[in-house]
Design a protein around this motif. Structure first.
Motif, short mmCIF file in Angstrom:
data_model
loop_
_atom_site.label_atom_id
_atom_site.label_comp_id
_atom_site.label_asym_id
_atom_site.label_seq_id
_atom_site.Cartn_x
_atom_site.Cartn_y
_atom_site.Cartn_z
N GLY A 208 -62.27 -9.75 -22.55
CA GLY A 208 -62.23 -10.43 -21.26
C GLY A 208 -61.03 -10.10 -20.40
O GLY A 208 -60.77 -10.78 -19.40
N ARG A 209 -60.29 -9.04 -20.77
CA ARG A 209 -59.07 -8.70 -20.04
C ARG A 209 -59.05 -7.22 -19.67
O ARG A 209 -59.63 -6.40 -20.37
CB ARG A 209 -57.83 -9.03 -20.88
CG ARG A 209 -57.66 -10.53 -21.15
CD ARG A 209 -56.57 -10.80 -22.17
NE ARG A 209 -56.38 -12.21 -22.37
CZ ARG A 209 -55.48 -12.96 -21.73
NH1 ARG A 209 -54.68 -12.37 -20.84
NH2 ARG A 209 -55.37 -14.25 -21.96
N LEU A 210 -58.36 -6.91 -18.58
CA LEU A 210 -58.21 -5.53 -18.14
C LEU A 210 -57.36 -4.78 -19.16
O LEU A 210 -56.22 -5.19 -19.46
CB LEU A 210 -57.53 -5.50 -16.76
CG LEU A 210 -57.32 -4.11 -16.14
CD1 LEU A 210 -58.66 -3.44 -15.87
CD2 LEU A 210 -56.51 -4.22 -14.86
N LEU A 211 -57.93 -3.72 -19.73
CA LEU A 211 -57.28 -2.94 -20.79
C LEU A 211 -56.86 -3.83 -21.96
O LEU A 211 -55.92 -3.51 -22.70
CB LEU A 211 -56.08 -2.18 -20.24
CG LEU A 211 -56.39 -1.14 -19.14
CD1 LEU A 211 -55.11 -0.44 -18.70
CD2 LEU A 211 -57.42 -0.12 -19.60
N GLY A 212 -57.54 -4.95 -22.10
CA GLY A 212 -57.26 -5.86 -23.20
C GLY A 212 -56.02 -6.71 -23.02
O GLY A 212 -55.59 -7.39 -23.96
#
Length: 393
Positions: A208-212
């Motif tokens: 759920g996050r940009l680049l984790g």
């Protein structure tokens, strides 16, 4: 005792400003902030543009209200210099018939560019470290520009702007003027996928996050998701270490500050606009927020002395007004400030002793654990001038 403590905490940062003596589409606004982090990571700013149809100089461009934030002296000098340079460029290169959307987008992107260039172009080591710390930090934003009967919203990240309107069926309607830029926004996910090679498809959004790593998919700063690896290695890694470069970081930039801009034509049915950070929306839905503010609007009449709206009224009309006023006693608010009222109710309300006790505990949690229960909350509620909107429709 707990009632007094809860109320004191909730009212600490409240503010109101009334435009009643000005010919304005805004009647007044209320604002409030409740910190979770120490110091608070949210900030807010309100002001009135003093430029008349594009005619302005460098002095007194904006009348500011309730300005409380502080800037380190070295950075203030640098920011003033950057702003004056941008304003000079506008004056030299301005063209006719430039739309509000283009102006907002250009200014926001320029601000993000300046955050980066103020690091790379700095000649002094102390200023360089200060600007680098700013650039490494990230910030989302929701900006409302109100011009006569038009509201323009520029959104970057996960704040929300919600319009409260009184519908034709005598019911309140909540209209969201923003969309969150996060993993729940399918359009936003598809945008990011288009901007990078297909080989990175499964790495771009992880957990759920940009680049984790970060949740907002648009933001100011956060240059560790924008700069090239070479630039990060040269400028940022010596101060912060190699861990600032996300894994599988191949085709930056991954993050943008480009705003999503919406435009709404106000009518006399549009009564207020709620702008708030995600700390509020973690607690209430847009529909619930509009309900609380509408409830406050109705009950607030009891807090003011009864006055006839016009002279020579008939007795039956006065009786009708008094009956409506009597009905408002059922929703008489504790707080005159609507942002405080919304804040109080979003955190659980204070109608019963149990609610008071729970809210008191929530507001007095130790600083080292409060962040696990709530985020910083910033609320601004703008009330529109119905008579102005009727006359300008």
């Amino acid at each position: 005792m707990k009632f007094m403590l809860v109320t004191e905490i909730l009212r600490t940062n409240e503010f109101s400003y009334d435009f009643k003596d000005e010919n304005s589409p805004i009647e007044f606004y209320d604002s409030n902030q409740l910190p979770s982090n120490s110091p608070i990571e949210d900030t807010r700013s309100e002001g009135k543009c003093l430029c008349a149809k594009g005619k302005c100089g460098f002095i007194d461009l904006i009348k500011k209200y309730n300005e409380k934030y502080e800037i380190i002296p070295e950075l203030k000098i640098l920011y003033d210099k950057s702003f004056k340079k941008y304003a000079q460029e506008i004056l030299l290169n301005r063209t006719e018939n430039v739309g509000i959307q283009e102006v907002l987008e250009s200014a926001i992107l320029r601000l993000d560019e300046d955050i980066s260039s103020e690091v790379l172009n700095s000649e002094e080591s102390r200023t360089n470290l200060l600007t680098l710390n700013v650039a490494m930090s990230g910030a989302v934003a929701c900006i409302a520009y109100i011009d006569d009967s038009h509201v323009h919203i520029a959104n970057i990240g996960d704040c929300k702007a919600v319009l409260g309107s009184y519908g034709e069926g005598n019911n309140w309607v909540a209209k969201e003027l923003t969309r969150d830029h996060n993993e729940k926004n399918e359009t936003e996910i598809n945008r990011i996928l288009r901007e990078h090679p297909v080989t990175e498809k499964y790495n771009l959004i992880r957990d759920g996050r940009l680049l984790g790593r970060i949740q907002p998919l648009r933001a100011f700063g956060d240059i560790s998701y924008k700069w090239s690896v070479d630039t990060l290695m040269k400028v940022a890694v010596p101060y912060f270490g190699k861990h600032i470069i996300p894994p599988k970081y191949h085709t930056p930039p991954y993050l943008t500050a480009k705003p999503e801009i919406t435009r709404h034509l106000l009518t006399f049915r549009d009564k207020f606009l709620i702008i708030a950070t995600d700390g509020l929306w973690d607690k209430v839905s847009p529909r619930q927020a509009v309900h609380f503010v509408a409830e406050h609007t109705r009950g607030k009449a009891i807090l003011n002395p009864f006055k006839l709206p016009r002279p020579n009224m008939k007795l039956k009309d006065i009786r009708s007004l008094l009956l409506r006023r009597k009905e408002c006693f059922d929703v008489k608010p504790i707080d005159r400030n609507s942002a405080t009222h919304l804040l109080r109710n979003a955190l659980g309300g204070t109608d019963t002793e149990l609610q008071y006790n729970q809210l008191c505990e929530l507001l007095t949690l130790p600083k080292d654990i409060v962040r696990g229960f709530r985020d910083d909350i910033t609320i601004t509620i703008i009330y529109f001038n119905t008579e102005y909107l009727k006359s300008n429709s």
